[in-house]
Write a protein that holds these residues in place. Sequence first.
Motif, PDB file in Angstrom:
ATOM      1  N   GLN A   1       0.835  -1.210   0.000  1.00 37.47           N
ATOM      2  CA  GLN A   1       0.000   0.000   0.000  1.00 37.47           C
ATOM      3  C   GLN A   1       0.863   1.251   0.000  1.00 37.47           C
ATOM      4  O   GLN A   1       0.650   2.189  -0.783  1.00 37.47           O
ATOM      5  CB  GLN A   1      -0.901  -0.026   1.234  1.00 37.47           C
ATOM      6  CG  GLN A   1      -1.524   1.304   1.612  1.00 37.47           C
ATOM      7  CD  GLN A   1      -1.815   1.420   3.113  1.00 37.47           C
ATOM      8  OE1 GLN A   1      -1.385   0.588   3.913  1.00 37.47           O
ATOM      9  NE2 GLN A   1      -2.548   2.444   3.477  1.00 37.47           N
ATOM     10  N   VAL A   2       1.854   1.295   0.881  1.00 39.27           N
ATOM     11  CA  VAL A   2       2.736   2.455   0.995  1.00 39.27           C
ATOM     12  C   VAL A   2       3.589   2.602  -0.253  1.00 39.27           C
ATOM     13  O   VAL A   2       3.774   3.700  -0.790  1.00 39.27           O
ATOM     14  CB  VAL A   2       3.622   2.337   2.250  1.00 39.27           C
ATOM     15  CG1 VAL A   2       4.631   3.475   2.313  1.00 39.27           C
ATOM     16  CG2 VAL A   2       2.769   2.318   3.510  1.00 39.27           C
ATOM     17  N   ARG A   3       4.112   1.488  -0.743  1.00 39.49           N
ATOM     18  CA  ARG A   3       4.971   1.531  -1.939  1.00 39.49           C
ATOM     19  C   ARG A   3       4.212   2.094  -3.137  1.00 39.49           C
ATOM     20  O   ARG A   3       4.726   2.948  -3.865  1.00 39.49           O
ATOM     21  CB  ARG A   3       5.499   0.124  -2.246  1.00 39.49           C
ATOM     22  CG  ARG A   3       6.513   0.088  -3.378  1.00 39.49           C
ATOM     23  CD  ARG A   3       6.965  -1.330  -3.652  1.00 39.49           C
ATOM     24  NE  ARG A   3       7.651  -1.894  -2.509  1.00 39.49           N
ATOM     25  CZ  ARG A   3       8.932  -1.679  -2.202  1.00 39.49           C
ATOM     26  NH1 ARG A   3       9.654  -0.883  -2.987  1.00 39.49           N
ATOM     27  NH2 ARG A   3       9.476  -2.240  -1.148  1.00 39.49           N
ATOM     28  N   ARG A   4       2.970   1.637  -3.345  1.00 35.19           N
ATOM     29  CA  ARG A   4       2.166   2.129  -4.466  1.00 35.19           C
ATOM     30  C   ARG A   4       1.960   3.634  -4.366  1.00 35.19           C
ATOM     31  O   ARG A   4       2.110   4.363  -5.344  1.00 35.19           O
ATOM     32  CB  ARG A   4       0.788   1.425  -4.474  1.00 35.19           C
ATOM     33  CG  ARG A   4       0.705   0.187  -5.336  1.00 35.19           C
ATOM     34  CD  ARG A   4      -0.717  -0.261  -5.552  1.00 35.19           C
ATOM     35  NE  ARG A   4      -1.522  -0.269  -4.341  1.00 35.19           N
ATOM     36  CZ  ARG A   4      -1.611  -1.295  -3.510  1.00 35.19           C
ATOM     37  NH1 ARG A   4      -0.926  -2.392  -3.745  1.00 35.19           N
ATOM     38  NH2 ARG A   4      -2.377  -1.218  -2.440  1.00 35.19           N
ATOM     39  N   MET A   5       1.585   4.093  -3.175  1.00 28.91           N
ATOM     40  CA  MET A   5       1.306   5.503  -2.966  1.00 28.91           C
ATOM     41  C   MET A   5       2.539   6.355  -3.238  1.00 28.91           C
ATOM     42  O   MET A   5       2.465   7.378  -3.924  1.00 28.91           O
ATOM     43  CB  MET A   5       0.833   5.729  -1.530  1.00 28.91           C
ATOM     44  CG  MET A   5       0.632   7.172  -1.137  1.00 28.91           C
ATOM     45  SD  MET A   5       0.108   7.293   0.576  1.00 28.91           S
ATOM     46  CE  MET A   5       1.496   6.520   1.409  1.00 28.91           C
ATOM     47  N   MET A   6       3.692   5.925  -2.738  1.00 30.73           N
ATOM     48  CA  MET A   6       4.898   6.722  -2.880  1.00 30.73           C
ATOM     49  C   MET A   6       5.441   6.683  -4.308  1.00 30.73           C
ATOM     50  O   MET A   6       5.955   7.684  -4.807  1.00 30.73           O
ATOM     51  CB  MET A   6       5.949   6.265  -1.867  1.00 30.73           C
ATOM     52  CG  MET A   6       5.505   6.484  -0.424  1.00 30.73           C
ATOM     53  SD  MET A   6       6.795   6.168   0.800  1.00 30.73           S
ATOM     54  CE  MET A   6       7.849   7.601   0.578  1.00 30.73           C
ATOM     55  N   GLU A   7       5.308   5.549  -4.981  1.00 32.24           N
ATOM     56  CA  GLU A   7       5.774   5.464  -6.370  1.00 32.24           C
ATOM     57  C   GLU A   7       4.940   6.369  -7.284  1.00 32.24           C
ATOM     58  O   GLU A   7       5.467   6.960  -8.232  1.00 32.24           O
ATOM     59  CB  GLU A   7       5.722   4.016  -6.845  1.00 32.24           C
ATOM     60  CG  GLU A   7       6.841   3.162  -6.256  1.00 32.24           C
ATOM     61  CD  GLU A   7       6.762   1.704  -6.668  1.00 32.24           C
ATOM     62  OE1 GLU A   7       5.676   1.295  -7.195  1.00 32.24           O
ATOM     63  OE2 GLU A   7       7.747   0.971  -6.475  1.00 32.24           O
ATOM     64  N   LEU A   8       3.647   6.496  -6.995  1.00 31.48           N
ATOM     65  CA  LEU A   8       2.802   7.394  -7.779  1.00 31.48           C
ATOM     66  C   LEU A   8       3.251   8.845  -7.653  1.00 31.48           C
ATOM     67  O   LEU A   8       3.001   9.661  -8.539  1.00 31.48           O
ATOM     68  CB  LEU A   8       1.338   7.266  -7.328  1.00 31.48           C
ATOM     69  CG  LEU A   8       0.590   6.020  -7.802  1.00 31.48           C
ATOM     70  CD1 LEU A   8      -0.769   5.932  -7.116  1.00 31.48           C
ATOM     71  CD2 LEU A   8       0.431   6.022  -9.317  1.00 31.48           C
ATOM     72  N   LEU A   9       3.924   9.164  -6.545  1.00 28.77           N
ATOM     73  CA  LEU A   9       4.406  10.522  -6.300  1.00 28.77           C
ATOM     74  C   LEU A   9       5.885  10.665  -6.651  1.00 28.77           C
ATOM     75  O   LEU A   9       6.546  11.608  -6.230  1.00 28.77           O
ATOM     76  CB  LEU A   9       4.168  10.902  -4.837  1.00 28.77           C
ATOM     77  CG  LEU A   9       2.685  10.955  -4.432  1.00 28.77           C
ATOM     78  CD1 LEU A   9       2.550  11.112  -2.919  1.00 28.77           C
ATOM     79  CD2 LEU A   9       1.964  12.087  -5.146  1.00 28.77           C
TER      80      LEU A   9
END
Length: 232
Positions: A198-206
């Motif tokens: 969950q965290v990885r997806r969110m941060m990669e999008l940014l």
Amino acid sequence: MGTRVQPEQVAPSAADWDKYWSEERKSEAVYGVVADFYRRRIISKSLRRVFNQYISPESHCLHAGSGSGEVDRVLEDLWSVVGLDFSHEATLQYRRRHSAESLIIQADNFNLPFSDNEFDCVFNLGVMEHFGPDEISAMLTEFRRVLKPSGVIILFWPPVYGLSVVVLRLIHKLIMTLNSSFAPLHPTEISLIRSRAQVRRMMELLNYKDIRFKFEVRDLFTHEIIIANIEK
């Protein structure tokens, strides 16, 4: 990322944080002693280890949500740290705990009063979980803005499976059973980590990259420690 924050999941206000950091809070005296001990003896040591591994000495760093400043005193000998918090009470305590040369600013993480590309590192501990998804995205975007192209972000973010989360949840339930009017020991945590993916997806999008996680016995399994670089 666009999930609405439900009414019962509103992020704590500045007034909530002023109450939390107030030295006059009597109903939370025992919790305050335990929390202070944990910050000084455990979490600050974890922070120092992470900085030793990932942040070059003399780097210019922003503690974005610095609270009362117990944890980042261990960084003052090797790194230049600017404290920032939107609680007035927290900034007063920070000033008392740090040298006169230390800089503490009252502001929020959504509108940082700094230029683009100003810091080598942005970090915080126990901040992200108090905000909803859209607010977290806005903060991470602002952190990225003030970071240099080679900058590093460090987040100490508790997960739902963290030891402190589990223990405090049980304590809250027990006390509420005995006293339904009892106020929570800390401001609401509405975004505890549910998975690293969950965290990885969110941060990669940014446009964060090289995202690493640490969840260690030396931290008493209380926080996922997230280290990431940025792309600019």
